[in-house]
Structures are given as C-alpha cells and as structure tokens.
Motif scaffolding. Sequence first.
Motif, PDB file in Angstrom:
ATOM      1  N   ARG A 138      53.397  -0.091 -12.845  1.00 58.98           N
ATOM      2  CA  ARG A 138      52.735   0.919 -13.446  1.00 58.98           C
ATOM      3  C   ARG A 138      52.567   2.355 -12.891  1.00 58.98           C
ATOM      4  NH1 ARG A 138      48.307  -2.871 -16.692  1.00 58.98           N
ATOM      5  NH2 ARG A 138      49.704  -4.013 -17.954  1.00 58.98           N
ATOM      6  N   ILE A 139      52.003   2.004 -11.434  1.00 62.76           N
ATOM      7  CA  ILE A 139      51.941   3.286 -10.563  1.00 62.76           C
ATOM      8  C   ILE A 139      53.119   3.949 -10.689  1.00 62.76           C
ATOM      9  CG2 ILE A 139      51.387   3.735  -8.163  1.00 62.76           C
ATOM     10  CD1 ILE A 139      49.482   1.621  -8.146  1.00 62.76           C
ATOM     11  N   VAL A 140      54.213   3.530 -10.354  1.00 63.80           N
ATOM     12  CA  VAL A 140      55.539   3.959 -10.056  1.00 63.80           C
ATOM     13  C   VAL A 140      55.832   4.889 -11.374  1.00 63.80           C
ATOM     14  CG1 VAL A 140      57.999   3.924  -9.722  1.00 63.80           C
ATOM     15  CG2 VAL A 140      56.372   2.704  -8.286  1.00 63.80           C
ATOM     16  N   ALA A 141      55.826   4.028 -12.742  1.00 63.93           N
ATOM     17  CA  ALA A 141      56.264   4.723 -13.850  1.00 63.93           C
ATOM     18  C   ALA A 141      55.303   5.832 -14.115  1.00 63.93           C
ATOM     19  CB  ALA A 141      56.069   3.863 -14.821  1.00 63.93           C
ATOM     20  N   ALA A 188      55.138  -2.471   0.798  1.00 62.85           N
ATOM     21  CA  ALA A 188      55.108  -0.999   0.349  1.00 62.85           C
ATOM     22  C   ALA A 188      56.194  -0.284   1.034  1.00 62.85           C
ATOM     23  CB  ALA A 188      53.749  -0.529   0.351  1.00 62.85           C
ATOM     24  N   ALA A 189      56.225  -0.618   2.342  1.00 69.28           N
ATOM     25  CA  ALA A 189      57.165   0.075   3.027  1.00 69.28           C
ATOM     26  C   ALA A 189      58.556  -0.296   2.775  1.00 69.28           C
ATOM     27  CB  ALA A 189      57.014  -0.141   4.908  1.00 69.28           C
ATOM     28  N   GLU A 190      58.949  -1.780   2.643  1.00 65.01           N
ATOM     29  CA  GLU A 190      60.234  -1.980   2.158  1.00 65.01           C
ATOM     30  C   GLU A 190      60.562  -1.555   0.860  1.00 65.01           C
ATOM     31  OE1 GLU A 190      62.072  -5.616   2.484  1.00 65.01           O
ATOM     32  OE2 GLU A 190      60.484  -6.284   3.903  1.00 65.01           O
ATOM     33  N   PHE A 191      59.483  -1.203  -0.172  1.00 57.76           N
ATOM     34  CA  PHE A 191      59.793  -0.712  -1.458  1.00 57.76           C
ATOM     35  C   PHE A 191      60.165   0.543  -1.540  1.00 57.76           C
ATOM     36  CE2 PHE A 191      58.314   0.842  -5.595  1.00 57.76           C
ATOM     37  CZ  PHE A 191      59.067   0.464  -6.313  1.00 57.76           C
ATOM     38  N   ALA A 192      59.345   1.441  -0.599  1.00 61.75           N
ATOM     39  CA  ALA A 192      59.387   2.776  -0.430  1.00 61.75           C
ATOM     40  C   ALA A 192      61.033   2.958   0.146  1.00 61.75           C
ATOM     41  CB  ALA A 192      58.550   3.323   0.504  1.00 61.75           C
ATOM     42  N   GLY A 193      61.476   2.211   0.891  1.00 58.99           N
ATOM     43  CA  GLY A 193      63.065   2.687   1.267  1.00 58.99           C
ATOM     44  C   GLY A 193      63.985   2.288   0.451  1.00 58.99           C
ATOM     45  N   PHE A 194      63.800   1.151  -0.282  1.00 63.09           N
ATOM     46  CA  PHE A 194      64.521   0.897  -1.541  1.00 63.09           C
ATOM     47  C   PHE A 194      64.437   1.834  -2.660  1.00 63.09           C
ATOM     48  CE2 PHE A 194      65.167  -0.930  -5.505  1.00 63.09           C
ATOM     49  CZ  PHE A 194      66.378  -1.736  -5.399  1.00 63.09           C
ATOM     50  N   SER A 195      63.317   2.547  -2.938  1.00 60.54           N
ATOM     51  CA  SER A 195      63.142   3.465  -3.917  1.00 60.54           C
ATOM     52  C   SER A 195      63.788   4.570  -3.675  1.00 60.54           C
ATOM     53  CB  SER A 195      61.784   3.822  -4.112  1.00 60.54           C
ATOM     54  OG  SER A 195      61.088   2.610  -4.877  1.00 60.54           O
ATOM     55  N   LYS A 196      64.089   5.208  -2.280  1.00 59.96           N
ATOM     56  CA  LYS A 196      64.674   6.212  -1.798  1.00 59.96           C
ATOM     57  C   LYS A 196      66.114   5.819  -2.319  1.00 59.96           C
ATOM     58  CE  LYS A 196      65.349   9.495   2.247  1.00 59.96           C
ATOM     59  NZ  LYS A 196      65.062   9.423   3.765  1.00 59.96           N
ATOM     60  N   PRO A 201      53.439   9.417  -9.442  1.00 63.34           N
ATOM     61  CA  PRO A 201      52.374   9.755  -8.718  1.00 63.34           C
ATOM     62  C   PRO A 201      52.966  10.896  -7.576  1.00 63.34           C
ATOM     63  CG  PRO A 201      53.021   7.955  -7.855  1.00 63.34           C
ATOM     64  CD  PRO A 201      53.866   7.886  -9.008  1.00 63.34           C
ATOM     65  N   ASP A 202      51.933  11.622  -7.236  1.00 62.87           N
ATOM     66  CA  ASP A 202      52.247  12.840  -6.378  1.00 62.87           C
ATOM     67  C   ASP A 202      53.054  12.027  -5.068  1.00 62.87           C
ATOM     68  OD1 ASP A 202      51.913  14.391  -3.976  1.00 62.87           O
ATOM     69  OD2 ASP A 202      50.579  15.531  -5.236  1.00 62.87           O
ATOM     70  N   PRO A 203      54.210  12.516  -4.647  1.00 63.02           N
ATOM     71  CA  PRO A 203      54.801  11.941  -3.341  1.00 63.02           C
ATOM     72  C   PRO A 203      53.935  11.518  -2.147  1.00 63.02           C
ATOM     73  CG  PRO A 203      56.180  13.709  -4.299  1.00 63.02           C
ATOM     74  CD  PRO A 203      54.850  13.705  -5.170  1.00 63.02           C
ATOM     75  N   ASP A 204      53.067  12.665  -2.069  1.00 62.20           N
ATOM     76  CA  ASP A 204      52.385  12.452  -0.816  1.00 62.20           C
ATOM     77  C   ASP A 204      50.980  11.193  -0.747  1.00 62.20           C
ATOM     78  OD1 ASP A 204      53.108  14.879   0.272  1.00 62.20           O
ATOM     79  OD2 ASP A 204      51.353  16.320  -0.759  1.00 62.20           O
ATOM     80  N   VAL A 205      50.850  10.777  -2.010  1.00 62.21           N
ATOM     81  CA  VAL A 205      49.933   9.475  -2.135  1.00 62.21           C
ATOM     82  C   VAL A 205      50.695   8.229  -2.503  1.00 62.21           C
ATOM     83  CG1 VAL A 205      47.887  11.189  -2.557  1.00 62.21           C
ATOM     84  CG2 VAL A 205      49.267  10.111  -4.576  1.00 62.21           C
ATOM     85  N   GLU A 206      52.092   8.572  -2.995  1.00 56.11           N
ATOM     86  CA  GLU A 206      52.467   7.242  -3.684  1.00 56.11           C
ATOM     87  C   GLU A 206      52.608   6.131  -2.636  1.00 56.11           C
ATOM     88  OE1 GLU A 206      56.402   6.157  -6.170  1.00 56.11           O
ATOM     89  OE2 GLU A 206      56.685   7.765  -4.783  1.00 56.11           O
ATOM     90  N   LEU A 207      53.118   6.189  -1.285  1.00 52.40           N
ATOM     91  CA  LEU A 207      53.167   5.111  -0.389  1.00 52.40           C
ATOM     92  C   LEU A 207      51.597   4.658  -0.279  1.00 52.40           C
ATOM     93  CD1 LEU A 207      54.664   3.512   1.382  1.00 52.40           C
ATOM     94  CD2 LEU A 207      54.383   5.185   3.093  1.00 52.40           C
ATOM     95  N   SER A 208      50.620   5.360  -0.035  1.00 52.68           N
ATOM     96  CA  SER A 208      49.348   5.013   0.288  1.00 52.68           C
ATOM     97  C   SER A 208      48.993   3.954  -1.169  1.00 52.68           C
ATOM     98  CB  SER A 208      48.476   5.991   0.387  1.00 52.68           C
ATOM     99  OG  SER A 208      48.751   6.735   1.496  1.00 52.68           O
ATOM    100  N   LEU A 209      49.262   4.566  -2.297  1.00 54.61           N
ATOM    101  CA  LEU A 209      48.881   3.568  -3.504  1.00 54.61           C
ATOM    102  C   LEU A 209      49.546   2.233  -3.430  1.00 54.61           C
ATOM    103  CD1 LEU A 209      49.100   6.450  -6.370  1.00 54.61           C
ATOM    104  CD2 LEU A 209      46.906   5.476  -5.435  1.00 54.61           C
ATOM    105  N   LEU A 210      51.109   2.321  -3.088  1.00 50.68           N
ATOM    106  CA  LEU A 210      51.761   1.078  -3.041  1.00 50.68           C
ATOM    107  C   LEU A 210      51.031   0.318  -1.951  1.00 50.68           C
ATOM    108  CD1 LEU A 210      55.015   2.469  -3.590  1.00 50.68           C
ATOM    109  CD2 LEU A 210      53.854   1.269  -5.293  1.00 50.68           C
ATOM    110  N   LYS A 211      50.917   0.620  -0.838  1.00 52.42           N
ATOM    111  CA  LYS A 211      50.170  -0.066   0.176  1.00 52.42           C
ATOM    112  C   LYS A 211      49.031  -0.550  -0.266  1.00 52.42           C
ATOM    113  CE  LYS A 211      51.941   2.655   4.248  1.00 52.42           C
ATOM    114  NZ  LYS A 211      51.423   3.333   5.305  1.00 52.42           N
ATOM    115  N   GLY A 212      48.155  -0.110  -1.043  1.00 52.31           N
ATOM    116  CA  GLY A 212      46.581  -0.457  -1.607  1.00 52.31           C
ATOM    117  C   GLY A 212      46.962  -1.747  -2.769  1.00 52.31           C
TER     118      GLY A 212
END
Length: 327
Positions: free
Chosen positions: A205-208, A229-237, A211-222
């Motif tokens: 839901r967050i990804v859909a 979250a780090a693995e997903f961020a690399g995959f998303s890129k 969100p602002d790219p500056d906070v997306e990773l922090s939101l996913l970590k939380g």
Amino acid sequence: MIPNHIKQSLKTLIPLRQPAFLWGAPGVGKSQVVAQVADELGMALTDVRAVLLDPVDLRGLPSINSEGVAHWAPPAFLPTGGKGVLFLDELNAAPPLVQAACYQLVLDRKIGEYTLPDGWTVIAAGNRETDRAVTHRMPSALANRFVHLDFSVDVEAWLQWADQAGLCQEVSAFIRFRPNLLHNFDPKKNEKAFPSPRSWEFAARIVASVPDPDVELSLLKGTVGPGAAAEFAGFSKMFRQLPDPDGVINHPETADVPDEPAVLYALCEALAQKADEETTESIMAYASRLPSEFGVLLVRDAVKTHRGMVDSPAFSQWATANSDVLL
C-alpha cells in the motif's frame, strides 16, 4: 498447515460447532483466514479481541428486575441469533481470569445467563509461546476444549491472495524472487518491524501510494525491517527500469531478454498480468525465448490471469517444445 488447509479444516469444523484454536506467529494472517471462511460459508463474524476484555465484559452486568431478583445482562457484542463464527482473537494473550471466563462459553456454549445460539461456532487464535509475544499459558482444561491447528505461511497462497486483492505487482514480483522473505521472524532478535504477510500488505500500500523518494526507504524499513527493505529497494530500482511490457508484447521476437534473474522475475510478473485473448500468442512467443525456468513461470502465471490461454495453438506448441521441463 498452510492457509488453504486451515480453511478446509475450518469449513469442516464450523458446521459441526467444534471449537478450534489457530496457532501461528504474528502477522501470518490467522484473523484474515477466519474472516474469509466465514464469508465463504455465508456466516456472520463477531471478532472479539480477548486481550482487551475484563472478566466481567463476557459475563455482563447484574441488573435487578421488578421482583427484586438479580439477572446478568450479557454484552451487546455477543450474538443473539442466526448463524456465524464467534472469533476470540489473541485468546492466550488475555489475562488468566479472562481465559477462565471463556471456559463455560467454549465448553457449554453459555456463560452466566447467556447462551450461544445454535448456529454459532467458537473459533480462537493466538501467538505461540515461542514467538515471545505477550501470552499467558493456556490452562490445560481450556486447551482440551479445542481442536488445535498450527498455521504456517505458504508463498503461493499469499501471492494468489495478493493478486485477488490488487496489491502492486512490484511487491508480488519481489516475493517470487525472494520467497523466504515473505515471513522472516526471529523471536530472539526482538525486532520492532519484520517481514510477514501482514507487513508486506502494508508495504504494498505504501509503494502504491508513490511516496516521496526521500522517505520511501525509511517507511519500508519501519514496515518490513531494514534488511528486507534494503533488498526490496534494490529490486525496485531494477523493477522500475524494466523493459516496457507493452513493447515486449508488440515485438516478442526481438524484445530484449534481461540477463539479471531479479529483472526476469519482475518482467514475467508484469507480462502475466497482461495475459488475455489478444496477447496470448505474443506472450507464448516471448516465453519460448526465456530460460526454461522463467518460461514456465511466465506461462503458469499468465494462465492464472487468462485461463483460455491453454486452448490456444501457441500454448500447445510451447508445451510440446518444453515437455521435458513440464514433466
């Protein structure tokens, strides 16, 4: 037991009015499965969070009638008719006195002057003691009233549910690529956020929401924890740099075939969602150019989207050419 087996078990037990207790780690979807079964059986669902109750909340409050006799007035949340499931969630997290108040309700289908209607069945759920969640040991007398079912995570069942629920393809593609991260809970680490079916739903839901790219990773970590979250961020890129699925469908014989497995997982997910009568031949043509394991993945998921694909000549040709892989 995987979720589908839990559902089939509940569909057997509920008509028999046999109480059952679902045991599972936090976030695996116990409550959701109970709600799905009640809906599929056409029954009402009363969800009672036992951990929030006091013993008097179940028995009700005393009142005095005109004859001066005290009666117990049952709470409004207990059903009075019809058919349904009375779901006592987090029962083993409730204080011992609340669990004791459930004895009579589970065993005799009554508590005080209240009687559970004939069409209702008691189902309960809770976390395991080994999960280090807030739990109180269930008295053996209460435990013996239930059929106990152990809930385990199943990747394919979750992916099917995610597709039906319309969760973003990005998350589904990642879980196909890293299925071990659908649920990765270690009670010894005492982490606030960790990957679970529930937390991946939140992440989708967050990804859909873009969100602002500056906070997306922090939101996913939380939401799913820093590692996932780090693995997903690399995959998303990589996912967001995929070849255009429409371009692949328009030119299946010449479109690029990515070398990176993560990109192939994501591309297969995106193409499968576009399967229909008009795209069948293009998808089958592109599948024939993929490494065999990814060709099977693409065709299998495309068939889930468009069942009529199996009746096409292109499917028959592909299946014949890949018979050694399909056996």
